[in-house]
Design a protein around this motif. Structure first.
Motif, mmCIF file in Angstrom:
data_model
loop_
_atom_site.group_PDB
_atom_site.id
_atom_site.type_symbol
_atom_site.label_atom_id
_atom_site.label_comp_id
_atom_site.label_asym_id
_atom_site.label_seq_id
_atom_site.Cartn_x
_atom_site.Cartn_y
_atom_site.Cartn_z
ATOM 1 N N SER A 70 28.697 8.118 -8.061
ATOM 2 C CA SER A 70 28.194 7.063 -8.945
ATOM 3 C C SER A 70 27.327 6.043 -8.196
ATOM 4 C CB SER A 70 29.359 6.350 -9.641
ATOM 5 O OG SER A 70 30.150 5.667 -8.699
ATOM 6 N N ASP A 71 27.137 6.258 -6.881
ATOM 7 C CA ASP A 71 26.326 5.363 -6.059
ATOM 8 C C ASP A 71 24.858 5.806 -6.109
ATOM 9 O OD1 ASP A 71 24.971 4.646 -3.344
ATOM 10 O OD2 ASP A 71 26.741 3.356 -3.409
ATOM 11 N N ASN A 72 23.957 4.887 -6.415
ATOM 12 C CA ASN A 72 22.533 5.211 -6.558
ATOM 13 C C ASN A 72 21.919 5.839 -5.319
ATOM 14 O OD1 ASN A 72 22.384 4.354 -9.202
ATOM 15 N ND2 ASN A 72 21.772 2.273 -8.657
ATOM 16 N N ASP A 73 22.410 5.471 -4.135
ATOM 17 C CA ASP A 73 21.832 5.991 -2.894
ATOM 18 C C ASP A 73 22.525 7.257 -2.387
ATOM 19 O OD1 ASP A 73 19.967 3.882 -2.714
ATOM 20 O OD2 ASP A 73 21.502 2.583 -1.830
ATOM 21 N N LEU A 74 23.743 7.506 -2.851
ATOM 22 C CA LEU A 74 24.539 8.587 -2.276
ATOM 23 C C LEU A 74 24.854 9.734 -3.237
ATOM 24 C CD1 LEU A 74 27.094 6.302 -0.395
ATOM 25 C CD2 LEU A 74 25.171 7.543 0.623
ATOM 26 N N PHE A 75 24.503 9.593 -4.505
ATOM 27 C CA PHE A 75 24.934 10.568 -5.516
ATOM 28 C C PHE A 75 24.485 11.998 -5.224
ATOM 29 C CE2 PHE A 75 20.769 9.414 -7.035
ATOM 30 C CZ PHE A 75 20.268 10.588 -7.570
ATOM 31 N N ALA A 76 23.363 12.163 -4.527
ATOM 32 C CA ALA A 76 22.834 13.509 -4.268
ATOM 33 C C ALA A 76 23.427 14.157 -3.013
ATOM 34 C CB ALA A 76 21.315 13.451 -4.147
ATOM 35 N N VAL A 77 24.217 13.414 -2.235
ATOM 36 C CA VAL A 77 24.804 13.962 -1.010
ATOM 37 C C VAL A 77 25.941 14.911 -1.401
ATOM 38 C CG1 VAL A 77 26.028 13.423 1.130
ATOM 39 C CG2 VAL A 77 24.247 11.870 0.292
ATOM 40 N N PRO A 78 25.847 16.181 -0.970
ATOM 41 C CA PRO A 78 26.919 17.108 -1.316
ATOM 42 C C PRO A 78 28.221 16.770 -0.591
ATOM 43 C CG PRO A 78 25.293 18.182 0.087
ATOM 44 C CD PRO A 78 24.774 16.820 -0.210
ATOM 45 N N VAL A 79 29.338 17.120 -1.246
ATOM 46 C CA VAL A 79 30.665 16.862 -0.700
ATOM 47 C C VAL A 79 31.410 18.187 -0.559
ATOM 48 C CG1 VAL A 79 32.896 15.743 -1.091
ATOM 49 C CG2 VAL A 79 30.784 14.566 -1.738
ATOM 50 N N LEU A 80 31.949 18.411 0.643
ATOM 51 C CA LEU A 80 32.827 19.545 0.895
ATOM 52 C C LEU A 80 34.244 18.997 0.979
ATOM 53 C CD1 LEU A 80 33.515 22.485 1.623
ATOM 54 C CD2 LEU A 80 32.940 21.933 4.006
ATOM 55 N N ALA A 81 35.058 19.303 -0.025
ATOM 56 C CA ALA A 81 36.454 18.866 -0.029
ATOM 57 C C ALA A 81 37.268 19.831 0.826
ATOM 58 C CB ALA A 81 36.995 18.843 -1.453
ATOM 59 N N VAL A 82 38.025 19.262 1.769
ATOM 60 C CA VAL A 82 38.894 20.047 2.628
ATOM 61 C C VAL A 82 40.289 19.466 2.442
ATOM 62 C CG1 VAL A 82 39.361 20.805 4.974
ATOM 63 C CG2 VAL A 82 37.006 20.403 4.266
ATOM 64 N N THR A 83 41.209 20.274 1.889
ATOM 65 C CA THR A 83 42.464 19.696 1.443
ATOM 66 C C THR A 83 43.643 20.647 1.535
ATOM 67 O OG1 THR A 83 43.538 18.635 -0.453
ATOM 68 C CG2 THR A 83 41.948 20.369 -0.944
ATOM 69 N N ALA A 84 44.814 20.062 1.595
ATOM 70 C CA ALA A 84 46.041 20.858 1.547
ATOM 71 C C ALA A 84 46.378 21.216 0.098
ATOM 72 C CB ALA A 84 47.189 20.069 2.178
ATOM 73 N N TYR A 85 45.710 20.587 -0.855
ATOM 74 C CA TYR A 85 45.935 20.928 -2.260
ATOM 75 C C TYR A 85 45.352 22.302 -2.535
ATOM 76 C CZ TYR A 85 47.053 16.039 -3.307
ATOM 77 O OH TYR A 85 47.611 14.798 -3.341
ATOM 78 N N ALA A 86 46.214 23.290 -2.697
ATOM 79 C CA ALA A 86 45.744 24.656 -2.917
ATOM 80 C C ALA A 86 46.491 25.316 -4.070
ATOM 81 C CB ALA A 86 45.912 25.472 -1.641
ATOM 82 N N GLY A 87 47.017 24.490 -4.953
ATOM 83 C CA GLY A 87 47.760 25.016 -6.089
ATOM 84 C C GLY A 87 46.848 25.375 -7.246
ATOM 85 N N LYS A 88 47.457 25.945 -8.267
ATOM 86 C CA LYS A 88 46.708 26.342 -9.457
ATOM 87 C C LYS A 88 46.041 25.120 -10.081
ATOM 88 C CE LYS A 88 47.258 29.051 -13.516
ATOM 89 N NZ LYS A 88 47.217 29.197 -14.728
ATOM 90 N N GLY A 89 44.754 25.216 -10.289
ATOM 91 C CA GLY A 89 44.009 24.133 -10.917
ATOM 92 C C GLY A 89 43.478 23.077 -9.963
ATOM 93 N N ASP A 90 43.923 23.077 -8.709
ATOM 94 C CA ASP A 90 43.474 22.042 -7.762
ATOM 95 C C ASP A 90 41.984 22.143 -7.472
ATOM 96 O OD1 ASP A 90 45.860 20.639 -7.429
ATOM 97 O OD2 ASP A 90 46.546 21.952 -5.820
#
Length: 124
Positions: A70-90
């Motif tokens: 939602s930031d005007n300067d950062l919205f186009a920066v891609p995000v790679l989520a790295v997480t321990a959340y690996a359940g169904k739907g996460d």
């Protein structure tokens, strides 16, 4: 020009591993241990990619992704989520928050670097 990656990870070992691997891959890296500082550091560092832990101590990585998007300067920066959340739907929930990439922990170096390079090239 060297691509810049912001690594938001509160676990010291994970943060060091991600930064070391990324630097060995030729990227310029900015580590952030405190999620509350992530947006401010992103504005200063102007990353080409954000590697985001979802389960941070003080703030949710999902909330940080939403703020980035939602930031005007950062919205186009891609995000790679790295997480321990690996359940169904996460993965679906994390991608719905705005993350373009998703990896579950523990992370293997090969898939991690492939995901990083794919997102950086796609954003270029």
């Amino acid at each position: 020009m060297t691509k810049r990656i912001l690594v938001v990870e509160d676990n010291d070992l994970n943060r060091k591993l991600f930064c070391d691997v990324l630097q060995a891959g030729g990227f310029s890296v900015e580590p952030v241990a405190d999620g509350n500082l992530a947006l401010e550091r992103a504005r200063i560092f102007a990353p080409n990619l954000v590697v985001m832990d979802i389960q941070l101590q003080d703030v949710s990585g999902l909330d940080l992704i939403a703020m980035l998007k939602s930031d005007n300067d950062l919205f186009a920066v891609p995000v790679l989520a790295v997480t321990a959340y690996a359940g169904k739907g996460d993965e679906e929930r994390i991608r719905e928050s705005g993350a373009e990439g998703y990896l579950s922990k523990p992370v293997s170096i090969g898939p991690f670097m492939a995901a990083v390079k794919g997102l950086v090239e796609k954003a270029a």
